[in-house]
Design an enzyme around this catalytic site. Structure first.
Site, PDB file in Angstrom:
ATOM      1  N   GLY A 224       0.797  -1.227   0.000  1.00 12.95           N
ATOM      2  CA  GLY A 224       0.000   0.000   0.000  1.00 12.95           C
ATOM      3  C   GLY A 224       0.830   1.278   0.000  1.00 12.95           C
TER       4      GLY A 224
ATOM      5  CD  GLU B 216      16.000   2.600  -8.612  1.00 14.10           C
ATOM      6  OE1 GLU B 216      16.543   3.704  -8.497  1.00 14.10           O
ATOM      7  OE2 GLU B 216      16.585   1.518  -8.446  1.00 14.10           O
TER       8      GLU B 216
ATOM      9  N   GLY C  21       7.431  -4.433 -38.055  1.00 14.33           N
ATOM     10  CA  GLY C  21       6.118  -4.932 -38.484  1.00 14.33           C
ATOM     11  C   GLY C  21       5.714  -6.138 -37.659  1.00 14.33           C
ATOM     12  N   GLY C  22       5.040  -7.088 -38.290  1.00 19.16           N
ATOM     13  CA  GLY C  22       4.544  -8.282 -37.593  1.00 19.16           C
ATOM     14  C   GLY C  22       5.651  -9.049 -36.887  1.00 19.16           C
TER      15      GLY C  22
ATOM     16  CB  THR D 256      15.020  -5.031  -7.614  1.00 19.40           C
ATOM     17  OG1 THR D 256      13.949  -4.298  -8.199  1.00 19.40           O
ATOM     18  CG2 THR D 256      15.992  -5.466  -8.694  1.00 19.40           C
TER      19      THR D 256
ATOM     20  CB  THR E 293       5.614   6.808 -11.446  1.00 20.81           C
ATOM     21  OG1 THR E 293       5.258   7.929 -10.608  1.00 20.81           O
ATOM     22  CG2 THR E 293       5.150   5.518 -10.789  1.00 20.81           C
TER      23      THR E 293
HETATM   24  N1  CAA Z   1      17.459  14.116  -0.485  1.00 20.19           N
HETATM   25  C1  CAA Z   1      17.551  14.072   0.877  1.00 20.19           C
HETATM   26  N2  CAA Z   1      16.491  14.192   1.705  1.00 20.19           N
HETATM   27  C2  CAA Z   1      15.290  14.375   1.131  1.00 20.19           C
HETATM   28  C3  CAA Z   1      15.115  14.426  -0.277  1.00 20.19           C
HETATM   29  C4  CAA Z   1      16.264  14.287  -1.096  1.00 20.19           C
HETATM   30  N3  CAA Z   1      16.183  14.328  -2.424  1.00 20.19           N
HETATM   31  N4  CAA Z   1      13.811  14.625  -0.552  1.00 20.19           N
HETATM   32  C5  CAA Z   1      13.182  14.692   0.649  1.00 20.19           C
HETATM   33  N5  CAA Z   1      14.081  14.531   1.650  1.00 20.19           N
HETATM   34  C6  CAA Z   1      13.817  14.479   3.102  1.00 20.19           C
HETATM   35  C7  CAA Z   1      12.906  15.606   3.552  1.00 20.19           C
HETATM   36  O1  CAA Z   1      13.656  16.728   3.958  1.00 20.19           O
HETATM   37  C8  CAA Z   1      12.186  14.972   4.731  1.00 20.19           C
HETATM   38  O2  CAA Z   1      13.062  14.969   5.833  1.00 20.19           O
HETATM   39  P1  CAA Z   1      12.454  15.137   7.325  1.00 20.19           P
HETATM   40  O3  CAA Z   1      11.787  13.820   7.620  1.00 20.19           O
HETATM   41  O4  CAA Z   1      13.639  15.381   8.166  1.00 20.19           O
HETATM   42  O5  CAA Z   1      11.491  16.286   7.288  1.00 20.19           O
HETATM   43  C9  CAA Z   1      12.024  13.526   4.298  1.00 20.19           C
HETATM   44  O6  CAA Z   1      13.085  13.265   3.341  1.00 20.19           O
HETATM   45  C10 CAA Z   1      10.695  13.216   3.640  1.00 20.19           C
HETATM   46  O7  CAA Z   1      10.545  14.126   2.546  1.00 20.19           O
HETATM   47  P2  CAA Z   1       9.139  14.657   2.024  1.00 20.19           P
HETATM   48  O8  CAA Z   1       8.314  15.140   3.196  1.00 20.19           O
HETATM   49  O9  CAA Z   1       9.390  15.596   0.897  1.00 20.19           O
HETATM   50  O10 CAA Z   1       8.501  13.302   1.497  1.00 20.19           O
HETATM   51  P3  CAA Z   1       7.071  13.031   0.892  1.00 20.19           P
HETATM   52  O11 CAA Z   1       6.404  12.032   1.737  1.00 20.19           O
HETATM   53  O12 CAA Z   1       6.349  14.295   0.570  1.00 20.19           O
HETATM   54  O13 CAA Z   1       7.436  12.239  -0.482  1.00 20.19           O
HETATM   55  C11 CAA Z   1       8.167  11.868  -2.706  1.00 20.19           C
HETATM   56  C12 CAA Z   1       8.208  12.753  -1.453  1.00 20.19           C
HETATM   57  C13 CAA Z   1       8.983  12.612  -3.740  1.00 20.19           C
HETATM   58  C14 CAA Z   1       6.762  11.634  -3.233  1.00 20.19           C
HETATM   59  C15 CAA Z   1       8.823  10.511  -2.341  1.00 20.19           C
HETATM   60  O14 CAA Z   1       7.990   9.746  -1.488  1.00 20.19           O
HETATM   61  C16 CAA Z   1       9.171   9.673  -3.541  1.00 20.19           C
HETATM   62  O15 CAA Z   1      10.195   9.885  -4.169  1.00 20.19           O
HETATM   63  N6  CAA Z   1       8.344   8.658  -3.853  1.00 20.19           N
HETATM   64  C17 CAA Z   1       8.685   7.646  -4.802  1.00 20.19           C
HETATM   65  C18 CAA Z   1       9.323   6.506  -4.099  1.00 20.19           C
HETATM   66  C19 CAA Z   1      10.198   5.687  -5.001  1.00 20.19           C
HETATM   67  O16 CAA Z   1      10.939   6.192  -5.817  1.00 20.19           O
HETATM   68  N7  CAA Z   1      10.144   4.392  -4.791  1.00 20.19           N
HETATM   69  C20 CAA Z   1      10.967   3.519  -5.496  1.00 20.19           C
HETATM   70  C21 CAA Z   1      11.097   2.279  -4.704  1.00 20.19           C
HETATM   71  S1  CAA Z   1      12.682   1.595  -4.754  1.00 20.19           S
HETATM   72  C22 CAA Z   1      12.816   0.774  -6.192  1.00 20.19           C
HETATM   73  O17 CAA Z   1      11.992   0.838  -7.071  1.00 20.19           O
HETATM   74  C23 CAA Z   1      14.072   0.050  -6.314  1.00 20.19           C
HETATM   75  C24 CAA Z   1      13.999  -1.187  -7.048  1.00 20.19           C
HETATM   76  O18 CAA Z   1      14.058  -2.241  -6.449  1.00 20.19           O
HETATM   77  C25 CAA Z   1      13.950  -1.164  -8.538  1.00 20.19           C
END
Ligand code: CAA
Length: 386
Positions: A129, A363, A339-340, A158, A365
Protein backbone atom coordinates in the site's frame (compact mmCIF):
# COMPACT_ATOMS: atom_id res chain seq x y z
CA UNK A 1 31.63 22.49 -22.33
CA UNK A 2 33.54 19.27 -22.93
CA UNK A 3 31.36 16.33 -23.98
CA UNK A 4 34.23 13.90 -24.60
CA UNK A 5 34.99 10.88 -22.44
CA UNK A 6 38.43 10.36 -20.91
CA UNK A 7 40.72 7.57 -22.16
CA UNK A 8 39.94 5.56 -18.99
CA UNK A 9 36.21 5.96 -19.56
CA UNK A 10 36.55 4.78 -23.17
CA UNK A 11 38.58 1.76 -22.03
CA UNK A 12 36.03 0.98 -19.34
CA UNK A 13 33.19 1.03 -21.89
CA UNK A 14 35.20 -1.29 -24.13
CA UNK A 15 35.96 -3.67 -21.26
CA UNK A 16 32.29 -3.86 -20.22
CA UNK A 17 31.19 -4.35 -23.81
CA UNK A 18 33.67 -7.20 -24.36
CA UNK A 19 32.52 -8.81 -21.11
CA UNK A 20 28.86 -8.48 -22.07
CA UNK A 21 29.42 -9.84 -25.58
CA UNK A 22 31.09 -12.91 -24.10
CA UNK A 23 29.21 -13.53 -20.84
CA UNK A 24 25.74 -12.06 -21.42
CA UNK A 25 24.73 -11.76 -25.10
CA UNK A 26 24.78 -15.51 -25.93
CA UNK A 27 22.63 -16.42 -22.90
CA UNK A 28 20.29 -13.50 -22.28
CA UNK A 29 17.32 -14.87 -24.24
CA UNK A 30 17.51 -18.19 -22.42
CA UNK A 31 17.73 -16.52 -19.00
CA UNK A 32 14.65 -14.49 -19.81
CA UNK A 33 12.71 -17.43 -21.22
CA UNK A 34 13.61 -19.78 -18.38
CA UNK A 35 13.42 -17.13 -15.61
CA UNK A 36 17.05 -17.81 -14.62
CA UNK A 37 18.99 -15.48 -12.37
CA UNK A 38 22.60 -15.45 -13.67
CA UNK A 39 24.34 -15.38 -10.26
CA UNK A 40 27.68 -16.37 -11.80
CA UNK A 41 27.70 -13.23 -13.98
CA UNK A 42 27.60 -11.04 -10.86
CA UNK A 43 30.51 -12.90 -9.31
CA UNK A 44 32.46 -12.23 -12.53
CA UNK A 45 31.38 -8.57 -12.57
CA UNK A 46 32.69 -8.44 -9.00
CA UNK A 47 36.05 -9.87 -10.09
CA UNK A 48 36.16 -7.34 -12.92
CA UNK A 49 35.70 -4.49 -10.44
CA UNK A 50 32.34 -3.34 -11.83
CA UNK A 51 30.34 -4.14 -8.68
CA UNK A 52 32.81 -2.20 -6.56
CA UNK A 53 32.62 1.08 -8.46
CA UNK A 54 30.69 2.77 -5.64
CA UNK A 55 32.86 1.28 -2.85
CA UNK A 56 35.95 3.01 -1.43
CA UNK A 57 39.26 1.12 -1.94
CA UNK A 58 39.65 0.99 1.87
CA UNK A 59 36.72 -1.47 1.85
CA UNK A 60 37.86 -3.51 -1.14
CA UNK A 61 36.19 -1.38 -3.81
CA UNK A 62 37.27 0.17 -7.10
CA UNK A 63 35.59 3.53 -6.41
CA UNK A 64 35.37 5.56 -9.61
CA UNK A 65 33.77 8.82 -10.60
CA UNK A 66 29.97 8.47 -10.87
CA UNK A 67 29.95 9.09 -14.63
CA UNK A 68 32.17 6.03 -15.17
CA UNK A 69 29.80 3.88 -13.13
CA UNK A 70 26.89 5.24 -15.21
CA UNK A 71 28.76 4.40 -18.43
CA UNK A 72 29.23 0.81 -17.21
CA UNK A 73 25.49 0.51 -16.49
CA UNK A 74 24.60 1.91 -19.92
CA UNK A 75 26.91 -0.57 -21.60
CA UNK A 76 25.56 -3.55 -19.62
CA UNK A 77 22.02 -2.49 -20.40
CA UNK A 78 22.75 -2.58 -24.12
CA UNK A 79 22.95 -6.35 -23.66
CA UNK A 80 20.67 -7.02 -20.68
CA UNK A 81 18.55 -4.47 -18.86
CA UNK A 82 17.98 -7.15 -16.18
CA UNK A 83 21.70 -7.48 -15.43
CA UNK A 84 22.05 -3.67 -15.40
CA UNK A 85 19.14 -3.42 -12.94
CA UNK A 86 20.68 -5.90 -10.51
CA UNK A 87 24.02 -4.06 -10.67
CA UNK A 88 22.32 -0.69 -10.23
CA UNK A 89 20.31 -1.71 -7.14
CA UNK A 90 23.29 -3.54 -5.62
CA UNK A 91 25.81 -0.73 -6.19
CA UNK A 92 23.84 2.48 -6.01
CA UNK A 93 21.28 1.54 -3.37
CA UNK A 94 22.66 -1.30 -1.21
CA UNK A 95 26.39 -0.53 -1.28
CA UNK A 96 25.98 3.25 -1.30
CA UNK A 97 23.61 3.07 1.67
CA UNK A 98 26.30 1.37 3.74
CA UNK A 99 29.21 3.33 2.26
CA UNK A 100 27.54 6.67 3.02
CA UNK A 101 25.54 6.00 6.18
CA UNK A 102 27.11 2.90 7.72
CA UNK A 103 29.26 2.68 10.83
CA UNK A 104 32.81 1.35 10.54
CA UNK A 105 31.87 -2.20 11.62
CA UNK A 106 28.98 -2.28 9.12
CA UNK A 107 31.27 -1.16 6.31
CA UNK A 108 33.86 -3.77 7.20
CA UNK A 109 31.25 -6.50 7.45
CA UNK A 110 29.40 -5.93 4.17
CA UNK A 111 31.35 -3.78 1.72
CA UNK A 112 34.37 -5.94 0.80
CA UNK A 113 32.17 -8.94 -0.02
CA UNK A 114 29.55 -6.81 -1.80
CA UNK A 115 32.20 -5.08 -3.94
CA UNK A 116 33.48 -8.49 -5.09
CA UNK A 117 30.05 -9.92 -5.80
CA UNK A 118 30.38 -12.55 -3.06
CA UNK A 119 27.15 -11.19 -1.63
CA UNK A 120 24.35 -9.33 -3.38
CA UNK A 121 22.20 -6.64 -1.83
CA UNK A 122 18.65 -5.33 -2.25
CA UNK A 123 16.67 -2.24 -1.23
CA UNK A 124 13.30 -2.60 0.41
CA UNK A 125 11.18 0.53 0.70
CA UNK A 126 7.88 -0.16 -1.13
CA UNK A 127 4.96 -2.00 0.41
CA UNK A 128 1.66 -3.30 -1.01
CA UNK A 129 0.00 0.00 0.00
CA UNK A 130 2.98 2.37 -0.23
CA UNK A 131 4.71 2.85 -3.59
CA UNK A 132 4.76 6.46 -4.80
CA UNK A 133 3.69 7.55 -1.32
CA UNK A 134 6.71 5.85 0.16
CA UNK A 135 6.43 7.51 3.58
CA UNK A 136 3.08 5.78 4.05
CA UNK A 137 4.84 2.50 4.82
CA UNK A 138 3.47 0.37 7.65
CA UNK A 139 6.32 -2.03 8.49
CA UNK A 140 7.31 -1.48 12.11
CA UNK A 141 10.55 -2.05 14.01
CA UNK A 142 10.26 -2.02 17.82
CA UNK A 143 13.27 -2.03 20.06
CA UNK A 144 13.53 -4.80 22.68
CA UNK A 145 16.82 -4.73 24.56
CA UNK A 146 19.57 -5.32 22.02
CA UNK A 147 17.31 -6.29 19.10
CA UNK A 148 14.81 -4.63 16.78
CA UNK A 149 11.73 -6.76 16.10
CA UNK A 150 10.35 -6.19 12.61
CA UNK A 151 6.78 -6.84 11.45
CA UNK A 152 5.34 -6.04 8.03
CA UNK A 153 5.27 -6.85 4.34
CA UNK A 154 7.60 -5.41 1.70
CA UNK A 155 6.90 -5.61 -2.03
CA UNK A 156 8.61 -5.14 -5.38
CA UNK A 157 12.01 -5.96 -3.92
CA UNK A 158 14.41 -6.24 -6.86
CA UNK A 159 16.77 -9.25 -6.40
CA UNK A 160 14.78 -9.84 -3.18
CA UNK A 161 14.79 -13.63 -3.32
CA UNK A 162 18.48 -13.83 -4.29
CA UNK A 163 20.01 -11.05 -2.23
CA UNK A 164 22.05 -11.97 0.85
CA UNK A 165 21.12 -8.78 2.68
CA UNK A 166 18.83 -5.83 2.17
CA UNK A 167 18.39 -2.25 3.25
CA UNK A 168 15.01 -2.11 4.97
CA UNK A 169 12.91 0.93 5.91
CA UNK A 170 10.53 0.65 8.86
CA UNK A 171 8.66 2.87 11.31
CA UNK A 172 10.47 3.09 14.64
CA UNK A 173 8.21 5.58 16.41
CA UNK A 174 5.16 7.85 16.11
CA UNK A 175 1.91 7.70 14.16
CA UNK A 176 0.69 9.33 10.92
CA UNK A 177 2.54 12.64 10.16
CA UNK A 178 4.65 12.25 13.28
CA UNK A 179 5.89 8.83 12.33
CA UNK A 180 9.65 8.38 12.12
CA UNK A 181 11.16 5.92 9.69
CA UNK A 182 14.55 4.30 10.18
CA UNK A 183 16.88 2.34 7.90
CA UNK A 184 18.29 -1.11 8.75
CA UNK A 185 20.56 -3.71 7.24
CA UNK A 186 18.77 -7.06 7.34
CA UNK A 187 20.48 -10.36 6.52
CA UNK A 188 18.39 -12.69 4.35
CA UNK A 189 18.78 -15.54 6.83
CA UNK A 190 17.36 -13.51 9.74
CA UNK A 191 14.76 -15.56 11.64
CA UNK A 192 11.23 -14.38 10.78
CA UNK A 193 12.07 -13.26 7.23
CA UNK A 194 10.13 -15.16 4.60
CA UNK A 195 9.94 -14.76 0.81
CA UNK A 196 6.18 -14.76 0.15
CA UNK A 197 6.24 -14.78 -3.63
CA UNK A 198 8.23 -13.97 -6.74
CA UNK A 199 6.19 -11.67 -8.98
CA UNK A 200 5.11 -12.92 -12.42
CA UNK A 201 5.99 -9.87 -14.51
CA UNK A 202 5.65 -8.63 -18.07
CA UNK A 203 9.45 -8.70 -18.47
CA UNK A 204 12.73 -8.66 -16.53
CA UNK A 205 12.33 -12.38 -15.89
CA UNK A 206 15.99 -12.84 -15.02
CA UNK A 207 15.70 -10.21 -12.28
CA UNK A 208 13.54 -11.76 -9.54
CA UNK A 209 11.17 -9.34 -7.81
CA UNK A 210 10.04 -10.55 -4.41
CA UNK A 211 7.38 -9.88 -1.84
CA UNK A 212 8.86 -10.43 1.61
CA UNK A 213 7.14 -10.92 4.96
CA UNK A 214 8.74 -10.01 8.29
CA UNK A 215 7.09 -11.74 11.23
CA UNK A 216 8.67 -11.02 14.61
CA UNK A 217 11.93 -10.84 12.63
CA UNK A 218 14.71 -10.08 15.10
CA UNK A 219 17.83 -8.20 14.07
CA UNK A 220 20.58 -6.82 16.34
CA UNK A 221 20.26 -3.10 17.21
CA UNK A 222 23.71 -2.63 15.68
CA UNK A 223 22.04 -3.19 12.26
CA UNK A 224 20.37 0.21 12.45
CA UNK A 225 21.75 2.20 9.51
CA UNK A 226 22.41 5.88 10.11
CA UNK A 227 20.56 7.90 12.68
CA UNK A 228 17.29 6.52 14.10
CA UNK A 229 14.30 8.35 12.56
CA UNK A 230 16.26 9.63 9.51
CA UNK A 231 15.37 6.73 7.22
CA UNK A 232 13.12 8.61 4.80
CA UNK A 233 15.75 11.24 4.03
CA UNK A 234 18.30 8.43 3.54
CA UNK A 235 15.96 6.58 1.14
CA UNK A 236 15.20 9.67 -0.95
CA UNK A 237 18.82 10.80 -1.12
CA UNK A 238 19.91 7.33 -2.27
CA UNK A 239 17.11 7.26 -4.86
CA UNK A 240 18.36 10.56 -6.31
CA UNK A 241 21.64 8.85 -7.22
CA UNK A 242 20.19 5.55 -8.35
CA UNK A 243 17.65 7.25 -10.62
CA UNK A 244 20.61 8.35 -12.75
CA UNK A 245 21.47 4.65 -13.01
CA UNK A 246 17.95 3.85 -14.21
CA UNK A 247 18.27 6.67 -16.76
CA UNK A 248 21.52 5.04 -17.98
CA UNK A 249 19.78 1.69 -18.13
CA UNK A 250 17.05 3.26 -20.30
CA UNK A 251 19.67 4.85 -22.57
CA UNK A 252 21.44 1.49 -23.09
CA UNK A 253 18.17 -0.29 -23.80
CA UNK A 254 17.03 2.48 -26.17
CA UNK A 255 20.34 2.43 -28.05
CA UNK A 256 20.00 -1.30 -28.69
CA UNK A 257 16.36 -0.93 -29.74
CA UNK A 258 17.35 1.80 -32.20
CA UNK A 259 20.17 -0.33 -33.62
CA UNK A 260 17.79 -3.28 -34.05
CA UNK A 261 15.40 -0.97 -35.91
CA UNK A 262 18.16 0.28 -38.22
CA UNK A 263 19.44 -3.24 -38.90
CA UNK A 264 15.98 -4.55 -39.74
CA UNK A 265 15.20 -1.55 -41.95
CA UNK A 266 18.38 -2.21 -43.95
CA UNK A 267 17.51 -5.89 -44.44
CA UNK A 268 13.77 -5.89 -45.03
CA UNK A 269 12.40 -5.25 -48.51
CA UNK A 270 8.95 -3.96 -49.43
CA UNK A 271 7.63 -2.55 -52.69
CA UNK A 272 10.89 -3.62 -54.35
CA UNK A 273 13.20 -1.63 -52.04
CA UNK A 274 14.88 -1.86 -48.65
CA UNK A 275 12.47 -0.23 -46.22
CA UNK A 276 15.36 1.96 -44.95
CA UNK A 277 15.02 3.91 -48.20
CA UNK A 278 11.51 5.09 -47.28
CA UNK A 279 11.24 8.50 -45.70
CA UNK A 280 8.55 7.23 -43.28
CA UNK A 281 11.12 4.83 -41.80
CA UNK A 282 13.98 7.35 -41.93
CA UNK A 283 11.96 9.89 -39.94
CA UNK A 284 11.24 7.29 -37.26
CA UNK A 285 14.95 6.47 -37.02
CA UNK A 286 15.91 10.15 -36.92
CA UNK A 287 13.44 10.84 -34.09
CA UNK A 288 14.68 7.79 -32.18
CA UNK A 289 18.34 8.75 -32.56
CA UNK A 290 17.64 12.31 -31.42
CA UNK A 291 15.73 11.09 -28.36
CA UNK A 292 18.46 8.66 -27.31
CA UNK A 293 21.16 11.31 -27.67
CA UNK A 294 19.18 13.86 -25.62
CA UNK A 295 18.53 11.21 -22.95
CA UNK A 296 22.22 10.33 -22.84
CA UNK A 297 23.27 13.97 -22.40
CA UNK A 298 20.79 14.55 -19.54
CA UNK A 299 22.02 11.35 -17.88
CA UNK A 300 25.73 12.20 -18.20
CA UNK A 301 25.05 15.74 -16.99
CA UNK A 302 23.29 14.49 -13.85
CA UNK A 303 26.19 12.09 -13.17
CA UNK A 304 28.71 14.87 -13.67
CA UNK A 305 26.89 17.02 -11.07
CA UNK A 306 27.39 14.14 -8.59
CA UNK A 307 31.09 14.15 -9.48
CA UNK A 308 31.32 17.91 -8.92
CA UNK A 309 29.55 17.72 -5.54
CA UNK A 310 26.72 19.92 -6.83
CA UNK A 311 23.00 19.42 -6.08
CA UNK A 312 21.51 16.85 -8.48
CA UNK A 313 18.02 15.95 -7.19
CA UNK A 314 16.23 17.84 -9.97
CA UNK A 315 18.64 16.84 -12.75
CA UNK A 316 18.53 13.16 -11.72
CA UNK A 317 14.72 13.25 -11.86
CA UNK A 318 14.85 14.99 -15.27
CA UNK A 319 17.27 12.37 -16.62
CA UNK A 320 15.15 9.51 -15.26
CA UNK A 321 11.92 11.04 -16.59
CA UNK A 322 13.23 11.84 -20.05
CA UNK A 323 15.37 8.74 -20.63
CA UNK A 324 12.73 6.22 -19.54
CA UNK A 325 9.95 7.91 -21.55
CA UNK A 326 12.34 8.09 -24.54
CA UNK A 327 13.20 4.38 -24.19
CA UNK A 328 9.50 3.55 -24.47
CA UNK A 329 9.09 5.72 -27.58
CA UNK A 330 12.19 4.25 -29.21
CA UNK A 331 11.18 0.66 -28.43
CA UNK A 332 7.78 1.47 -29.96
CA UNK A 333 9.37 2.91 -33.12
CA UNK A 334 11.81 0.00 -33.48
CA UNK A 335 9.04 -2.58 -33.05
CA UNK A 336 6.86 -0.72 -35.56
CA UNK A 337 9.68 -0.89 -38.11
CA UNK A 338 9.82 -4.68 -37.61
CA UNK A 339 6.12 -4.93 -38.48
CA UNK A 340 4.54 -8.28 -37.59
CA UNK A 341 7.94 -9.82 -36.86
CA UNK A 342 8.47 -7.28 -34.08
CA UNK A 343 5.52 -8.78 -32.23
CA UNK A 344 7.05 -12.24 -32.42
CA UNK A 345 9.25 -13.70 -29.68
CA UNK A 346 11.73 -14.63 -32.44
CA UNK A 347 13.02 -11.07 -32.56
CA UNK A 348 14.71 -9.43 -29.54
CA UNK A 349 12.85 -6.13 -29.99
CA UNK A 350 9.79 -7.78 -28.43
CA UNK A 351 11.70 -8.30 -25.14
CA UNK A 352 13.11 -4.76 -25.17
CA UNK A 353 9.63 -3.32 -25.72
CA UNK A 354 8.36 -5.15 -22.60
CA UNK A 355 11.44 -4.19 -20.57
CA UNK A 356 11.20 -0.50 -21.46
CA UNK A 357 7.70 -0.36 -20.01
CA UNK A 358 8.66 -0.71 -16.35
CA UNK A 359 11.44 1.88 -16.47
CA UNK A 360 8.89 4.72 -16.21
CA UNK A 361 7.49 3.03 -13.09
CA UNK A 362 10.23 1.71 -10.80
CA UNK A 363 12.47 3.95 -8.69
CA UNK A 364 9.76 6.60 -8.89
CA UNK A 365 7.14 6.85 -11.65
CA UNK A 366 7.34 9.57 -14.30
CA UNK A 367 4.65 11.40 -12.32
CA UNK A 368 6.82 11.31 -9.18
CA UNK A 369 9.84 12.58 -11.17
CA UNK A 370 7.70 15.52 -12.35
CA UNK A 371 6.69 16.16 -8.75
CA UNK A 372 10.33 16.13 -7.61
CA UNK A 373 11.35 18.47 -10.46
CA UNK A 374 8.49 20.89 -9.73
CA UNK A 375 9.22 20.93 -5.97
CA UNK A 376 12.85 21.79 -6.66
CA UNK A 377 11.89 24.50 -9.18
CA UNK A 378 9.62 26.13 -6.61
CA UNK A 379 12.26 25.90 -3.88
CA UNK A 380 14.83 27.44 -6.25
CA UNK A 381 12.39 30.27 -7.05
CA UNK A 382 11.93 30.86 -3.32
CA UNK A 383 15.70 31.10 -2.98
CA UNK A 384 15.86 28.06 -0.69
CA UNK A 385 18.44 26.36 -2.90
CA UNK A 386 20.74 27.75 -5.55
N1 CAA B 1 17.46 14.12 -0.48
C1 CAA B 1 17.55 14.07 0.88
N2 CAA B 1 16.49 14.19 1.71
C2 CAA B 1 15.29 14.37 1.13
C3 CAA B 1 15.12 14.43 -0.28
C4 CAA B 1 16.26 14.29 -1.10
N3 CAA B 1 16.18 14.33 -2.42
N4 CAA B 1 13.81 14.62 -0.55
C5 CAA B 1 13.18 14.69 0.65
N5 CAA B 1 14.08 14.53 1.65
C6 CAA B 1 13.82 14.48 3.10
C7 CAA B 1 12.91 15.61 3.55
O1 CAA B 1 13.66 16.73 3.96
C8 CAA B 1 12.19 14.97 4.73
O2 CAA B 1 13.06 14.97 5.83
P1 CAA B 1 12.45 15.14 7.33
O3 CAA B 1 11.79 13.82 7.62
O4 CAA B 1 13.64 15.38 8.17
O5 CAA B 1 11.49 16.29 7.29
C9 CAA B 1 12.02 13.53 4.30
O6 CAA B 1 13.09 13.26 3.34
C10 CAA B 1 10.69 13.22 3.64
O7 CAA B 1 10.54 14.13 2.55
P2 CAA B 1 9.14 14.66 2.02
O8 CAA B 1 8.31 15.14 3.20
O9 CAA B 1 9.39 15.60 0.90
O10 CAA B 1 8.50 13.30 1.50
P3 CAA B 1 7.07 13.03 0.89
O11 CAA B 1 6.40 12.03 1.74
O12 CAA B 1 6.35 14.30 0.57
O13 CAA B 1 7.44 12.24 -0.48
C11 CAA B 1 8.17 11.87 -2.71
C12 CAA B 1 8.21 12.75 -1.45
C13 CAA B 1 8.98 12.61 -3.74
C14 CAA B 1 6.76 11.63 -3.23
C15 CAA B 1 8.82 10.51 -2.34
O14 CAA B 1 7.99 9.75 -1.49
C16 CAA B 1 9.17 9.67 -3.54
O15 CAA B 1 10.20 9.88 -4.17
N6 CAA B 1 8.34 8.66 -3.85
C17 CAA B 1 8.69 7.65 -4.80
C18 CAA B 1 9.32 6.51 -4.10
C19 CAA B 1 10.20 5.69 -5.00
O16 CAA B 1 10.94 6.19 -5.82
N7 CAA B 1 10.14 4.39 -4.79
C20 CAA B 1 10.97 3.52 -5.50
C21 CAA B 1 11.10 2.28 -4.70
S1 CAA B 1 12.68 1.59 -4.75
C22 CAA B 1 12.82 0.77 -6.19
O17 CAA B 1 11.99 0.84 -7.07
C23 CAA B 1 14.07 0.05 -6.31
C24 CAA B 1 14.00 -1.19 -7.05
O18 CAA B 1 14.06 -2.24 -6.45
C25 CAA B 1 13.95 -1.16 -8.54
Amino acid sequence: MDFSLTEEQKLLKEMVREFAEREIAPYVDNWEREHLFPREVFRKLGELGILGMTTEPAYGGTKSDYLSFILALEELSRFSASVALTVSVHSSLFIKAIQEYGREEQKKKYLPRAAKGEILGAFSLSEPGAGSDAANLLTKARKEGNVFVINGIKSWVTTGSEADALILFAVTSGEKEKKRISAFIVDRDSPGLQILKIEEKMGFNSSPTAQIAFEECRIPTENLLGEEGRGMAIALKLLDGSRIGIAAQAVGLAQTALELGIRYAKEREAFGQKIASFEAIQFMLADGATLVEAARLLTYRAASLVDHNLPYTKEAAMAKLFATEAANKIAYIALQIHGGYGYSREYPIERLYREARVTTIYEGTSEIQRLVIARQLIREAEGLIS
